[in-house]
Design an enzyme around this catalytic site. Structure first.
Site, PDB file in Angstrom:
ATOM      1  N   GLN A 172       0.843  -1.193   0.000  1.00 48.95           N
ATOM      2  CA  GLN A 172       0.000   0.000   0.000  1.00 48.95           C
ATOM      3  C   GLN A 172       0.879   1.244   0.000  1.00 48.95           C
ATOM      4  O   GLN A 172       1.252   1.761   1.052  1.00 48.95           O
ATOM      5  CB  GLN A 172      -0.947   0.009   1.206  1.00 48.95           C
ATOM      6  CG  GLN A 172      -1.948   1.132   1.114  1.00 48.95           C
ATOM      7  CD  GLN A 172      -2.992   1.078   2.205  1.00 48.95           C
ATOM      8  OE1 GLN A 172      -3.158   0.086   2.893  1.00 48.95           O
ATOM      9  NE2 GLN A 172      -3.701   2.167   2.365  1.00 48.95           N
ATOM     10  N   PHE A 173       1.180   1.744  -1.203  1.00 51.27           N
ATOM     11  CA  PHE A 173       2.054   2.907  -1.325  1.00 51.27           C
ATOM     12  C   PHE A 173       1.456   4.142  -0.680  1.00 51.27           C
ATOM     13  O   PHE A 173       2.175   5.064  -0.291  1.00 51.27           O
ATOM     14  CB  PHE A 173       2.409   3.172  -2.794  1.00 51.27           C
ATOM     15  CG  PHE A 173       1.326   3.836  -3.589  1.00 51.27           C
ATOM     16  CD1 PHE A 173       1.304   5.220  -3.703  1.00 51.27           C
ATOM     17  CD2 PHE A 173       0.336   3.098  -4.212  1.00 51.27           C
ATOM     18  CE1 PHE A 173       0.302   5.841  -4.436  1.00 51.27           C
ATOM     19  CE2 PHE A 173      -0.657   3.712  -4.944  1.00 51.27           C
ATOM     20  CZ  PHE A 173      -0.679   5.091  -5.053  1.00 51.27           C
ATOM     21  N   THR A 174       0.134   4.196  -0.520  1.00 53.61           N
ATOM     22  CA  THR A 174      -0.501   5.398   0.031  1.00 53.61           C
ATOM     23  C   THR A 174      -0.119   5.637   1.495  1.00 53.61           C
ATOM     24  O   THR A 174      -0.356   6.734   2.009  1.00 53.61           O
ATOM     25  CB  THR A 174      -2.032   5.337  -0.103  1.00 53.61           C
ATOM     26  OG1 THR A 174      -2.530   4.202   0.590  1.00 53.61           O
ATOM     27  CG2 THR A 174      -2.442   5.280  -1.570  1.00 53.61           C
TER      28      THR A 174
END
Length: 149
Positions: A78-80
């Site tokens: 999850q890059f966010t």
């Protein structure tokens, strides 16, 4: 690497409407790879996840790790998690690693977790995923391999 770890009674991940994995009791782990991360960050993050004593023992104290509790791991990229919202209302993802560099590091992280013997499932790196979980407690822990918090 930034991690959000939630103690769960159950969790599952779906990709394109198809369930890719599920666990019962265990940990749901959201993992964001940051620019500059390397194998040592993956090792540190995995050791922290596996060593978190956040499951209750027979006395009701959080004293057991996921292995002691016979739990599983559901791990999703999850890059966010690297989103920066200090300026304006739209997150900046400048600190998130490029997918071509992040994917092998994320898979190294998964491999280290899998080697522990704890059942480990995941979605698909870079895909849009649907995650369902029941947070048990609730218990949620934040980990940053750069030790920023």
């Amino acid at each position: 690497m930034r991690l959000v770890v939630q103690r769960v009674s159950e969790a599952s991940v779906r990709v394109e409407g198809v369930e890719k994995g599920s666990i019962g009791r265990g940990l749901a782990v959201l993992a964001g790879v940051e620019k500059g991360d390397g194998e040592k960050d993956m090792e540190y993050g995995a050791a922290k996840v596996l060593g978190l004593r956040i499951f209750e023992d027979s006395s009701g104290r959080m004293n057991l790790d996921v292995r002691d509790a016979a739990g599983g791991l559901l791990v999703v990229s999850q890059f966010t998690l690297l989103g920066d919202v200090r300026r304006g209302r739209r997150p900046s993802f400048e600190r998130a690693e490029e997918p071509a560099l992040a994917a092998p590091l994320f898979h190294t992280f998964l491999h280290i977790l899998s080697r522990s013997g704890v059942p480990t499932v995941t979605g698909r790196f870079g895909a849009r995923m649907e995650l369902s979980l029941t947070n048990d407690g609730p218990v949620t822990i934040l980990i940053d391999t750069k030790k920023l918090f």
